[in-house]
Design an enzyme around this catalytic site. Structure first.
Site, mmCIF file in Angstrom:
data_model
loop_
_atom_site.group_PDB
_atom_site.id
_atom_site.type_symbol
_atom_site.label_atom_id
_atom_site.label_comp_id
_atom_site.label_asym_id
_atom_site.label_seq_id
_atom_site.Cartn_x
_atom_site.Cartn_y
_atom_site.Cartn_z
ATOM 1 N N LYS A 178 3.663 56.880 109.375
ATOM 2 C CA LYS A 178 4.571 57.330 108.205
ATOM 3 C C LYS A 178 4.487 56.244 107.290
ATOM 4 O O LYS A 178 4.892 55.333 107.312
ATOM 5 C CB LYS A 178 5.884 57.735 108.822
ATOM 6 C CG LYS A 178 5.875 58.965 109.892
ATOM 7 C CD LYS A 178 7.105 59.205 110.488
ATOM 8 C CE LYS A 178 7.552 58.057 111.409
ATOM 9 N NZ LYS A 178 9.016 58.191 112.136
ATOM 10 N N THR A 249 18.305 60.504 103.416
ATOM 11 C CA THR A 249 17.192 60.094 104.416
ATOM 12 C C THR A 249 17.607 59.428 105.691
ATOM 13 O O THR A 249 16.727 59.255 106.622
ATOM 14 C CB THR A 249 16.437 58.867 103.665
ATOM 15 O OG1 THR A 249 17.159 57.940 103.178
ATOM 16 C CG2 THR A 249 15.728 59.532 102.568
ATOM 17 N N GLY A 251 17.993 59.574 109.287
ATOM 18 C CA GLY A 251 17.766 60.752 110.448
ATOM 19 C C GLY A 251 16.258 61.285 110.270
ATOM 20 O O GLY A 251 15.867 62.265 110.577
ATOM 21 N N THR A 252 15.491 60.757 108.973
ATOM 22 C CA THR A 252 14.247 61.287 108.589
ATOM 23 C C THR A 252 13.287 61.265 110.004
ATOM 24 O O THR A 252 12.422 62.301 109.997
ATOM 25 C CB THR A 252 13.528 60.568 107.455
ATOM 26 O OG1 THR A 252 14.571 60.595 106.486
ATOM 27 C CG2 THR A 252 12.328 61.204 106.946
ATOM 28 N N GLY A 253 13.096 60.264 110.593
ATOM 29 C CA GLY A 253 12.035 59.890 111.813
ATOM 30 C C GLY A 253 12.620 60.719 112.814
ATOM 31 O O GLY A 253 11.691 61.506 113.282
ATOM 32 N N CYS A 254 13.885 60.954 113.286
ATOM 33 C CA CYS A 254 14.265 61.785 114.296
ATOM 34 C C CYS A 254 14.019 63.179 113.942
ATOM 35 O O CYS A 254 13.463 63.893 114.729
ATOM 36 C CB CYS A 254 15.755 61.674 114.402
ATOM 37 S SG CYS A 254 16.294 59.904 114.656
#
Lengths: 544, 544
Positions: A178, A249, A251-254
């Site tokens: 990412k 943003t 928790g974007t990866g979760c």
């Protein structure tokens, strides 16, 4: 309730990340979420205030409870906390799926939180890469995680490409690196494409070909976010989206890895999943409202909306009709229990009122037949044309008996035809034609059914009152209007009522209305209910 | 993202109960969920396989993290596990809200799981009743919990009423005693009403007055479920619903109390909240698919549906138009980059083709003006009538210049009028009128906009190609069709394009289409795109 997805991750009390973000994402994408918690965090939008690790045996126990009972279609791992918990995760998955195919596993190698808190102790890195990565369909590191995993800095788009390829060597079947923290422009994508002709570029949320009319009215910035997807058995894809600036943003990866698990559970390929999940996550950031004083959560629920008509169930197969009746219950009652109806049921209704009513009803039925003709004209399937036409034929048959009925009350066919239309009749008839002209077939049905269902209701309650409630004064035997009551409570008419009920319930299920459209339908229903009441007022007024 | 709600409860790995059910309920009812976990369970639909208590300090830490950062509008407690954790919960809430008003607290006194597992150690009962209940806006015991709390059996509807009243003495502002495990009939409710005239009876999911047409077609069973709501400062309410038989009941209590917290956060009164939350929970059981081999979860998401058009965002203000163009990208490209257009742009188009085109376009514009007149006739607000009428006036002005333009190419007004309509023109014109007759105004707009937007697109790309891509061969200077290109790329026409874009995007946002309706709109758009292409085929064919 969709397919079942399992998240093995930490808990975020603030709700923006961890299993909380995962479960919300699963729900928003139509799936059933289960979870094994690896560690609890006391956390909010400003940072992590505390961490409580869960014993590794208990992680295995949670995973086993889920897998022993439910068929899981995709799994994601998030924060695994330490080496023992990572090992426990690997062990539970390997034991359960020994000799069986594991569903797609998305591994989000969470190491550090957005707020800078360490979420994976360094000793665990090796277990993660050596033992967990080889099980994964896809790993989803961000820039810092890739740097940590590869022990080298990543600062350009070219670095990203190399890093994604090197991470593939750890054994996952695909790597989605990412690039949210790498600054890039559309020009960088162009030069990357020129240097690596094998790259597929997917522009998501960017205009495609032949969209000059959009470009000229809402030009897009040239700053972009770029993710790199390397597949062991496939091409390398670069996903490009306009860069946005937001503090929502956390928790974007979760969210992204949870959405990936959902789309893989749906059977998407990894590259389709990457496109769909990225677009979902991106919209989650864009549509979020600010929450908390730090980095707030995404809006996970942009993909769903509240429904306005409850589903049909065995105990309530007519929820839409109930909603219509309840939404104008007062006026519906005034219509179906009108003094005209009550007196008709008692047999005390003045003959002049009844005669006035059946004369006007004759004119009304002309409008009613024409409105059904309009319905047939507006229909575009043979069954719909058929159904409207059958109703017209029923009305035409009704007219023949209507004429005979009128004759019994001393009204000749000629007098019937010559009767001047009352304004209540014109108002109602004109409204039917107007709705038929203005809207679609469903809207026209709303107008037509207030009459069909209302007369059915009147017939039934009169019949039941005559039978069960002598104190009501309603009688059928010896009532001068007996035939009218028997017509509307009889099987012929009630069969038409059943068809009408089924038709509107089916329409509301097959084409669920938005709140705005429901409001329109309710307004049409209520207007016709009022017009029906006014029709009976008119008939009663002739005498009183 | 709604209001913020906090759950203080256990975690259920299987996802059907605990904070997992709570968070799904919060999401389904439009609220943002936060959580403090009191204990983890390894659990599935068959039972509880293990429990891991969370240290009381860490419960306080989680609660503090949430409350210190976010404004919480309602709180619910579920499984509190033991006396220390119950005390920690009470302490955290009391400290935070000392001197401030606590938002509504719903306390679900979870003691035993559906599968029979003890979820609250007996020593904790006293802390629960003495310390937590007095803080609660509402407690929601089921039959077994009420029996445990009062140390006496409850076996009739009358017992329920007494139990609810006695539990009120523990200090909560209201008690909702759930009667799911008590067998009762409508007759019991009637005799209860007669014995206690002060009772309010709320029939939910049961037919109301004047619904004979529904009753006769789908009779309801007489077995019911009855909940009793006692309020310290209000009436006693009995909520009645048809009894259903289902194994999808795992997490019913969690779901109900979570839904209560949501409706209280919305500002509902306790009795409104009880009605709404019970109806939500009841539909969750009724619409659930079977999951797992034991007592499966409810369907929490019956209240929402996937949306079919993405929301408008700053980076993409035209998502609906993009969706239309993308959904028939191939035919859209064939239309806007038609060989006719390419040659027109190069100035190499045969004069005969162009003349044939403008003659047929003259006839087409008559249909187009009539279709907008139909749109005006179908509109029911002055701004909509105005907007359609302005377009008609624009078309009429265009006709004047069209005649002048034709004259330049040697076609007299008379010849123009006498030209026989080609079948491509009739097909397209007839389709516009048909769509206008069949559907509502939005459907008609879908048909009208393929022309408006497509010609706008053609004008813009020709202009841009002439300016930026000399290799395209497109020229404006010296092109015999220069005026045509300048008309469609000019500000007058492009202003109309902007209005058109804004109109359909606003329609799709204000009245979001169901999947079925979207499919209909896309079909209309695609059909018109094909008709547009056929129109140019026809013009080109005259020569080739």
């Amino acid at each position: 309730m969709g397919r079942t997805v399992l998240t093995i991750a930490g808990s975020d009390s603030g709700g923006g990340a961890g299993i909380q973000a995962d479960l919300r994402t699963f729900a928003a994408l139509g799936h059933y979420g289960t979870s094994a918690i690896t560690a609890l965090t006391a956390q909010n939008t400003t940072g992590v205030q505390g961490v409580h690790g869960v014993p590794p045996e208990f992680i295995e126990q949670q995973i086993n409870s889920v897998l022993d009972d439910l068929e899981v279609h995709a799994i994601k791992t998030g924060m695994l906390f330490d080496a023992d918990n990572t090992r426990a995760t690997v062990h539970a998955l390997q034991s359960h799926y020994s000799g069986r195919t594991m569903p797609p596993l998305v591994c989000d190698p969470v190491c550090v939180s957005t707020s800078g808190h360490t979420l994976l102790v360094p000793e665990a890195l090796e277990v993660l890469t050596k033992d967990l990565f080889p099980l994964a369909a896809l790993i989803t590191p961000n820039k810092s995680e890739a740097e940590l995993l590869l022990s080298r800095p990543i600062s350009s788009v070219e670095d990203m490409l190399n890093a994604a390829r090197d991470l593939l060597l750890c054994g996952p079947r695909a790597v989605l690196l990412k690039g949210g923290h790498i600054t890039a422009t559309l020009a960088d994508v162009d030069s990357l494409s020129r240097a690596h002709l094998e790259l597929r570029v997917v522009r998501d949320g960017l205009y495609g070909d032949n969209m000059e009319i959009l470009i000229v009215n809402a030009p897009q910035a040239t700053n972009i976010v770029l993710d790199v997807l390397c597949e062991a058995d496939g091409p390398t894809t670069v996903l490009v989206r306009p860069r946005i600036y937001s503090t929502s943003t956390h928790g974007t990866g979760c969210t992204l890895s949870a959405a990936l698990a959902c789309t893989l559970a749906d059977g998407a390929t990894v590259s389709e999943a990457a496109r769909i999940a990225s677009a979902y996550t991106y919209l989650g950031i864009q549509t979020a409202s600010k929450l908390g004083s730090g980095h707030g959560p995404l809006n996970h629920l942009h993909s769903v909306a509240r429904i306005s008509v409850p589903p049909r169930t065995p105990t309530n197969p007519y929820p839409f009709t109930q909603l219509l009746i309840n939404s104008s219950a007062g006026i519906w009652k005034e219509y179906v229990e009108h003094k005209f109806v009550q007196r008709l049921g008692e047999g005390t209704l003045a003959r002049e009122s009844f005669i006035h009513f059946i004369k006007q009803d004759y004119h009304y039925l002309k409008y009613y037949a024409r409105a059904y003709s309009l319905l047939a004209a507006k229909s575009n399937t043979f069954p719909h044309i058929d159904s409207a036409t059958q109703t017209i034929l029923n009305i035409l048959r009704e007219i023949t008996t209507h004429r005979a009925f009128c004759a019994e009350f001393g009204v000749s066919a000629d007098e019937l035809e010559q009767t001047r239309e009352a304004s209540a009749t014109s108002a109602y008839g004109g409204y039917l034609m107007d709705v038929g002209m203005q809207g679609d077939t469903t809207k026209l049905l709303m107008a037509l059914l207030a009459c069909l269902l209302g007369y059915g209701e009147v017939g039934l309650w009169l019949k039941r009152a005559a039978k069960e409630r002598p104190e009501s004064g309603i009688v059928i035997e010896g009532n001068p209007y007996r035939r009218w009551i028997e017509d509307y409570s009889g099987e012929g008419y009630q069969g038409a009522v059943r068809v009408g009920l089924e038709t509107i319930e089916a329409r509301a299920s097959a084409d669920p209305p938005s709140a705005a459209r429901l409001a329109e339908w309710r307004a049409v229903w209520e207007r016709c209910t009022r017009l029906e009441k006014a029709f009976w007022d008119m008939a009663l007024d002739v005498k009183e």
